[in-house]
Design a protein around this motif. Sequence first.
Motif, short mmCIF file in Angstrom:
data_model
loop_
_atom_site.label_atom_id
_atom_site.label_comp_id
_atom_site.label_asym_id
_atom_site.label_seq_id
_atom_site.Cartn_x
_atom_site.Cartn_y
_atom_site.Cartn_z
N UNK A 69 0.84 -1.20 0.00
CA UNK A 69 0.00 0.00 0.00
C UNK A 69 0.87 1.25 0.00
N UNK A 70 1.93 1.24 0.81
CA UNK A 70 2.83 2.39 0.84
C UNK A 70 3.47 2.64 -0.50
N UNK A 71 3.89 1.58 -1.19
CA UNK A 71 4.48 1.74 -2.52
C UNK A 71 3.47 2.31 -3.51
N UNK A 72 2.26 1.77 -3.48
CA UNK A 72 1.23 2.22 -4.41
C UNK A 72 0.88 3.69 -4.18
N UNK A 73 0.73 4.08 -2.92
CA UNK A 73 0.37 5.47 -2.60
C UNK A 73 1.49 6.43 -3.00
N UNK A 74 2.73 6.04 -2.75
CA UNK A 74 3.85 6.90 -3.13
C UNK A 74 3.95 7.05 -4.64
N UNK A 75 3.70 5.98 -5.37
CA UNK A 75 3.70 6.08 -6.83
C UNK A 75 2.65 7.07 -7.30
N UNK A 76 1.47 7.01 -6.70
CA UNK A 76 0.36 7.85 -7.14
C UNK A 76 0.59 9.33 -6.86
N UNK A 77 1.05 9.64 -5.65
CA UNK A 77 1.05 11.04 -5.22
C UNK A 77 2.44 11.69 -5.17
N UNK A 78 3.50 10.88 -5.22
CA UNK A 78 4.83 11.46 -5.08
C UNK A 78 5.69 11.27 -6.33
N UNK A 79 5.62 10.10 -6.94
CA UNK A 79 6.54 9.78 -8.02
C UNK A 79 6.06 10.24 -9.39
N UNK B 11 -10.45 10.44 0.05
CA UNK B 11 -11.59 11.13 0.64
C UNK B 11 -11.13 12.12 1.72
N UNK B 12 -9.93 11.89 2.27
CA UNK B 12 -9.37 12.80 3.27
C UNK B 12 -8.28 13.69 2.68
N UNK B 13 -7.58 13.19 1.69
CA UNK B 13 -6.45 13.92 1.10
C UNK B 13 -6.69 14.06 -0.40
N UNK B 14 -7.28 15.18 -0.82
CA UNK B 14 -7.62 15.33 -2.23
C UNK B 14 -6.40 15.51 -3.11
N UNK B 15 -5.31 16.03 -2.58
CA UNK B 15 -4.05 16.15 -3.32
C UNK B 15 -4.20 16.92 -4.62
N UNK B 16 -5.15 17.83 -4.69
CA UNK B 16 -5.31 18.65 -5.88
C UNK B 16 -6.09 18.01 -7.00
#
Length: 242
Positions: free
Chosen positions: A120-130, A157-162
């Motif tokens: 999950x951490x890898x997937x989330x980082x790919x989506x929002x950071x990489x 739902x909590x972090x729209x990230x733009x």
Amino acid sequence: MEELRARRDDLSRRVTREEDRGLQRLAEIQVWLNRVDTIENRANDLLSAKNVELQRLCLCSFCSKSLVSSYRYGKSVFLTLREVEKLKSSVFEVVSEKSQTFEVAERPLQHAIVGQETMLGKAWNHLVKDGVGIMGLYGMGGVGKTTLLTQPNNKFSDERRGFDFVIWVVVSKEFQVEKIQDEIARKIGLGGEEWRQQKDTTEKGVCLYNFLKKKRFVLFLDDLWQKVDLAKAGVPFPTVEN
């Protein structure tokens, strides 16, 4: 004021209907509804004071026994009417393409599978950071792909990230491009009667493409059994802008 109340009631019914489906209202929707309630109370106060102000008039209503009081009352009426007109026009901006009425639909989540935290951490980082545009999760049936996919969906739902839209579509084994198009259109507010009756698959693809290319969006496709032609469906290729 009557027309504004009608628009407020229509929007409130729509909000309630969508909340029953598990969606969340945007903060600016609630701000607009609160402003309508405030201006409605002010209008009611002005109407209650109308008879008192009329009694101050003399000379066939051309003059007032209390010029200061009448001036203040008249100014309050003028400002209230102007605010009513602003609210009537701004309701269309509130529910426009730029600002959709509802946020991410949070999905029910089963108990997380032991060992998924790292993935999950890898997937989330790919989506929002990489800045990864397209990412696939694969594995045998029952290993927890949907459970894993649900977690980043719910985090949005909590972090729209733009992002303007977070869209979840179940593709399934009976894959149909038009089914994917219809579901995306419904999630972004394009799936009305005109959409269903007048557009074939190609036209729907063009419509979705021209809308989504101007937006920042996340599209989750669950239960894939074969390759999906995103271009044919009308999904723009990921860029820094979208």
